[in-house]
Scaffold this motif. Sequence first.
Motif, PDB file in Angstrom:
ATOM      1  N   GLY A  17      44.260  35.863  24.595  1.00 63.53           N
ATOM      2  CA  GLY A  17      44.620  36.941  25.509  1.00 63.53           C
ATOM      3  C   GLY A  17      43.662  38.247  25.190  1.00 63.53           C
ATOM      4  O   GLY A  17      43.074  38.161  24.183  1.00 63.53           O
ATOM      5  N   GLY A  74      44.111  31.960  27.388  1.00 59.34           N
ATOM      6  CA  GLY A  74      43.380  32.786  28.160  1.00 59.34           C
ATOM      7  C   GLY A  74      41.962  31.984  28.507  1.00 59.34           C
ATOM      8  O   GLY A  74      41.102  31.740  27.727  1.00 59.34           O
ATOM      9  N   LEU A  98      46.327  31.053  31.084  1.00 60.46           N
ATOM     10  CA  LEU A  98      46.462  32.418  31.245  1.00 60.46           C
ATOM     11  C   LEU A  98      45.171  33.013  31.781  1.00 60.46           C
ATOM     12  O   LEU A  98      44.040  32.940  31.410  1.00 60.46           O
ATOM     13  CB  LEU A  98      46.844  33.381  30.368  1.00 60.46           C
ATOM     14  CG  LEU A  98      47.049  34.837  30.379  1.00 60.46           C
ATOM     15  CD1 LEU A  98      48.133  35.438  31.201  1.00 60.46           C
ATOM     16  CD2 LEU A  98      46.796  35.613  28.868  1.00 60.46           C
ATOM     17  N   ALA A 151      43.227  36.419  34.003  1.00 55.93           N
ATOM     18  CA  ALA A 151      42.925  37.756  34.333  1.00 55.93           C
ATOM     19  C   ALA A 151      41.595  37.915  35.202  1.00 55.93           C
ATOM     20  O   ALA A 151      40.900  37.125  34.799  1.00 55.93           O
ATOM     21  CB  ALA A 151      42.965  38.658  33.339  1.00 55.93           C
ATOM     22  N   CYS A 206      49.216  30.996  34.374  1.00 55.62           N
ATOM     23  CA  CYS A 206      50.027  32.470  34.565  1.00 55.62           C
ATOM     24  C   CYS A 206      48.981  33.556  35.076  1.00 55.62           C
ATOM     25  O   CYS A 206      47.768  33.389  34.367  1.00 55.62           O
ATOM     26  CB  CYS A 206      50.586  32.867  32.957  1.00 55.62           C
ATOM     27  SG  CYS A 206      51.375  34.351  32.870  1.00 55.62           S
ATOM     28  N   TYR A 223      47.488  36.930  35.277  1.00 50.79           N
ATOM     29  CA  TYR A 223      47.480  38.114  34.210  1.00 50.79           C
ATOM     30  C   TYR A 223      47.084  39.311  34.969  1.00 50.79           C
ATOM     31  O   TYR A 223      46.010  39.520  35.352  1.00 50.79           O
ATOM     32  CB  TYR A 223      46.466  37.880  32.917  1.00 50.79           C
ATOM     33  CG  TYR A 223      46.450  38.656  31.785  1.00 50.79           C
ATOM     34  CD1 TYR A 223      47.716  39.793  31.671  1.00 50.79           C
ATOM     35  CD2 TYR A 223      45.453  38.443  30.879  1.00 50.79           C
ATOM     36  CE1 TYR A 223      47.432  40.429  30.650  1.00 50.79           C
ATOM     37  CE2 TYR A 223      45.494  39.370  29.535  1.00 50.79           C
ATOM     38  CZ  TYR A 223      46.570  40.474  29.764  1.00 50.79           C
ATOM     39  OH  TYR A 223      46.544  41.395  28.533  1.00 50.79           O
ATOM     40  N   ASN A 228      46.484  42.639  34.534  1.00 53.98           N
ATOM     41  CA  ASN A 228      46.242  43.780  33.601  1.00 53.98           C
ATOM     42  C   ASN A 228      45.370  44.858  33.807  1.00 53.98           C
ATOM     43  O   ASN A 228      44.210  45.046  33.504  1.00 53.98           O
ATOM     44  CB  ASN A 228      45.834  43.030  32.430  1.00 53.98           C
ATOM     45  CG  ASN A 228      45.484  43.802  31.102  1.00 53.98           C
ATOM     46  OD1 ASN A 228      45.904  45.097  30.912  1.00 53.98           O
ATOM     47  ND2 ASN A 228      44.926  43.445  30.022  1.00 53.98           N
ATOM     48  N   LYS A 288      52.470  37.555  34.890  1.00 52.68           N
ATOM     49  CA  LYS A 288      52.462  38.511  33.648  1.00 52.68           C
ATOM     50  C   LYS A 288      51.988  40.048  34.260  1.00 52.68           C
ATOM     51  O   LYS A 288      50.930  40.273  34.662  1.00 52.68           O
ATOM     52  CB  LYS A 288      51.376  38.252  32.509  1.00 52.68           C
ATOM     53  CG  LYS A 288      51.474  39.209  31.345  1.00 52.68           C
ATOM     54  CD  LYS A 288      50.590  38.653  30.473  1.00 52.68           C
ATOM     55  CE  LYS A 288      50.454  39.115  29.046  1.00 52.68           C
ATOM     56  NZ  LYS A 288      49.766  40.680  28.994  1.00 52.68           N
ATOM     57  N   SER A 323      54.667  42.799  30.149  1.00 53.70           N
ATOM     58  CA  SER A 323      53.687  43.068  28.792  1.00 53.70           C
ATOM     59  C   SER A 323      53.998  44.508  28.626  1.00 53.70           C
ATOM     60  O   SER A 323      54.572  45.157  29.553  1.00 53.70           O
ATOM     61  CB  SER A 323      52.425  42.584  29.120  1.00 53.70           C
ATOM     62  OG  SER A 323      51.856  43.309  30.548  1.00 53.70           O
ATOM     63  N   TYR A 350      55.694  38.596  27.405  1.00 55.23           N
ATOM     64  CA  TYR A 350      54.329  38.338  26.775  1.00 55.23           C
ATOM     65  C   TYR A 350      53.796  39.473  25.733  1.00 55.23           C
ATOM     66  O   TYR A 350      53.272  40.400  26.353  1.00 55.23           O
ATOM     67  CB  TYR A 350      53.259  38.097  28.025  1.00 55.23           C
ATOM     68  CG  TYR A 350      53.711  37.084  29.027  1.00 55.23           C
ATOM     69  CD1 TYR A 350      53.633  35.859  28.512  1.00 55.23           C
ATOM     70  CD2 TYR A 350      54.116  37.178  30.208  1.00 55.23           C
ATOM     71  CE1 TYR A 350      54.138  34.773  29.386  1.00 55.23           C
ATOM     72  CE2 TYR A 350      54.367  36.257  31.378  1.00 55.23           C
ATOM     73  CZ  TYR A 350      54.525  35.057  30.598  1.00 55.23           C
ATOM     74  OH  TYR A 350      54.752  33.922  31.214  1.00 55.23           O
TER      75      TYR A 350
END
Length: 297
Positions: free
Chosen positions: A42, A74, A99, A101, A129, A131, A133, A159, A190, A207
């Motif tokens: 991650g 990730g 995961l 993003a 999942c 992500y 962010n 997340k 998170s 997370y």
Amino acid sequence: MFCGLSAFPLTPMNERGLDEAAFVRLIGRLVTANVDSICVLGSTGNYAYLTMAERARALRLAVEHAGNIPVMVGIGALRTRDVLTLAEDAEAAGVSGVLMAPMSYQKLLPEEVFGLYEAITHALSIPLCVYDNPATTQFVFSDELHGQIAQLPNVASIKIPGVPEDPLEARSRVERLRAQIPSHITVGISGDGCAANGLNAGCDAWYSVIGGVFPTTALAITRAAQAGNAQEATRLSERLQPLWALFSEFGGSLRVVAAAAQLQGLVEDPCLPLPLKALNKEGRQRLGELIDELGLS
């Protein structure tokens, strides 16, 4: 695996490559603590700084040494082509989930982000999942976009970044998202400083950055919230306010947890990819005092 405490360990490295022995030590610490899942590579795992080969090696080490703890990895990358390759590597290594993003250099448009998740989820046979962010990707998901992505195959969790401090506002935030997604998809929080708020507001998972280096401390907060003891979860989190303040002071959690791992003898110095560096001497001294004072473990 998308409930409870998901611990995000560092990927210790120097300019010669991965520190495999230190990485295995960190994984073993999480196994001993019996976290609910382990997420490698991650943001805390510095995935963006690793070659494809280094990423493949790290995830295989994690799966090999995680025992019965589920492993998520990730797979974010700048190009869809590379994300697909990383997804193939993940499945071949035997991870339990991935995961992702929406990583970018050029800022992505919502339709481009949807297209990315559409391509990856249709290629996967394991859960994903999402992500969210924005601090690192500079992309802000709308709840509507989350709802569209949540209809794709193999999406299992989202997340989200931090929730409001006010408990009622935090619960409202989680409920607005849940109204857009199927009931089988979990929501994970998170942003460690607001994790207790998120769990108390109805998030299914934490997370966690500190879970990767202080798993026992993070588990205490998680288990209190899972038991419905919101007051205790909040108390345990507020007790860590000096640690959350260090995160803010030093530009996020990564430098702090890297220094924490060094102070505990879990990794060597340096353990971050240049130009990143762990805390300076004064910062380390303050962190060391906090670790002792708070009994972090």
